[in-house]
Design a protein around this motif. Structure first.
Motif, PDB file in Angstrom:
ATOM      1  N   THR A 121      28.206  11.484  37.490  1.00 45.12           N
ATOM      2  CA  THR A 121      28.841  10.707  36.424  1.00 45.12           C
ATOM      3  C   THR A 121      30.217  11.274  36.085  1.00 45.12           C
ATOM      4  O   THR A 121      31.186  10.529  35.896  1.00 45.12           O
ATOM      5  N   LEU A 122      30.318  12.611  36.030  1.00 47.32           N
ATOM      6  CA  LEU A 122      31.600  13.246  35.768  1.00 47.32           C
ATOM      7  C   LEU A 122      32.612  12.919  36.864  1.00 47.32           C
ATOM      8  O   LEU A 122      33.800  12.674  36.584  1.00 47.32           O
ATOM      9  N   PHE A 123      32.160  12.916  38.100  1.00 51.95           N
ATOM     10  CA  PHE A 123      33.044  12.576  39.214  1.00 51.95           C
ATOM     11  C   PHE A 123      33.604  11.174  39.031  1.00 51.95           C
ATOM     12  O   PHE A 123      34.821  10.949  39.165  1.00 51.95           O
ATOM     13  N   TRP A 124      32.745  10.230  38.731  1.00 50.46           N
ATOM     14  CA  TRP A 124      33.211   8.852  38.519  1.00 50.46           C
ATOM     15  C   TRP A 124      34.201   8.773  37.366  1.00 50.46           C
ATOM     16  O   TRP A 124      35.228   8.103  37.453  1.00 50.46           O
ATOM     17  N   GLN A 125      33.888   9.464  36.273  1.00 50.62           N
ATOM     18  CA  GLN A 125      34.755   9.409  35.106  1.00 50.62           C
ATOM     19  C   GLN A 125      36.125  10.008  35.399  1.00 50.62           C
ATOM     20  O   GLN A 125      37.163   9.434  35.021  1.00 50.62           O
ATOM     21  N   ARG A 126      36.169  11.131  36.075  1.00 53.48           N
ATOM     22  CA  ARG A 126      37.440  11.822  36.328  1.00 53.48           C
ATOM     23  C   ARG A 126      38.327  11.064  37.308  1.00 53.48           C
ATOM     24  O   ARG A 126      39.552  11.218  37.278  1.00 53.48           O
ATOM     25  N   TRP A 127      37.718  10.275  38.185  1.00 51.31           N
ATOM     26  CA  TRP A 127      38.505   9.511  39.150  1.00 51.31           C
ATOM     27  C   TRP A 127      38.731   8.067  38.699  1.00 51.31           C
ATOM     28  O   TRP A 127      39.294   7.266  39.439  1.00 51.31           O
ATOM     29  N   GLY A 128      38.306   7.753  37.486  1.00 51.34           N
ATOM     30  CA  GLY A 128      38.537   6.420  36.944  1.00 51.34           C
ATOM     31  C   GLY A 128      37.783   5.321  37.679  1.00 51.34           C
ATOM     32  O   GLY A 128      38.285   4.197  37.803  1.00 51.34           O
TER      33      GLY A 128
END
Length: 277
Positions: A121-128
């Protein structure tokens, strides 16, 4: 419980895919790599794990060495296999969660999986990443009937990694570990990604063939309990040629008998040899 990708089946020769079009079974990409690419780190890992278990249980080992030697040896030999199976089972559950999250499908609670899912989830959030717009496919089967293999890609996703933040289509493979750093990868990861990238078709939900999208980048997304890292991998034509070499080796090994009849000497020569002896 470890599950198989759709159409995959385990055989005595390893995993193969059933072709819904009715053709011959297709050897899996991971089967090829597991059969024809040496895993140099496996033996040291197994030795280290087993030695640690023996030291941690040294009093029990000393006692059972005198009273229960046979069963003790079985338990010691099983240490690394049990650890491997537990890791494989957790990896499967993490992959299943990742697919369900990408598709916004419901999933069951799993405390072991939750830390890895939070990193995704963090990966998705950080890459928009917008799941509805940027996830092209999750757990999609690639097939190459002419060469006779198939495999499952974890995720095709658009990421803003091009010049000026241009969005590029990535083929990503999730890798999980409880011990390896998030930046670590194996060279054979490139073979796996290249094999999928240059397949002839993908299988659509109704089991018909679809075109393979123009994949611009390939990489490994390492998911750890407290960290994650996207590591670009060269899933290019050179890696594909290397995979094809491993594929031919695998096909030869799987088609070759495991036993051959011994060659007996002529009777005359046999009698002469006996007299000389």
């Amino acid at each position: 419980m470890v599950t198989s990708p759709r159409h995959a089946q385990d055989t005595e020769r390893g995993r193969y895919y059933r072709d819904p079009a009715g053709g011959p079974d297709l050897v899996s990409v991971t089967n090829v790599i597991g059969t024809a690419v040496a895993k140099q780190a496996i033996v040291p890992w197994a030795v280290k794990l087993t030695a640690e278990w023996v030291l941690d249980h040294r009093i029990e080992v000393a006692r059972r060495a005198l009273t229960d030697r046979e069963n003790l040896l079985k338990d010691i030999k099983r240490v690394h296999r049990d650890a491997r199976d537990r890791a494989a089972d957790l990896g499967t559950r993490i992959h299943d969660r990742a697919e369900r999250m990408a598709l916004r499908a419901p999933f069951e609670a799993d405390k072991q999986v939750d830390p890895y899912a939070r990193q995704l989830t963090l990966f998705w959030q950080r890459w928009g990443v917008d799941l509805d717009q940027h996830i092209v496919a999750a757990e999609i089967t690639f097939v190459h009937r002419r060469l006779g293999y198939a495999g499952t890609g974890d995720c095709m996703i658009w990421l803003p990694t091009g010049p000026g933040g241009r969005w590029e289509l990535w083929l990503i493979d999730y890798k999980t570990s409880a011990t390896r750093p998030a930046s670590s990868v194996y060279p054979e990861n490139s073979l796996q990604l290249a094999a999928l990238r240059f397949c002839e078709a993908v299988l659509l939900p109704d089991d018909t063939d679809g075109d393979v999208p123009r994949i611009e980048r390939t990489g490994v997304l390492n998911l750890r309990q407290r960290s994650h890292a996207l590591v670009p991998m060269p899933g290019n034509r050179r890696a594909f040629r290397a995979f094809r070499g491993a594929l031919e080796t695998t096909k030869w090994l799987h088609a070759t008998p495991t036993t051959y009849p011994a060659l007996l000497p002529p009777r005359a020569a046999g009698r002469k040899n006996r007299k000389a002896a």
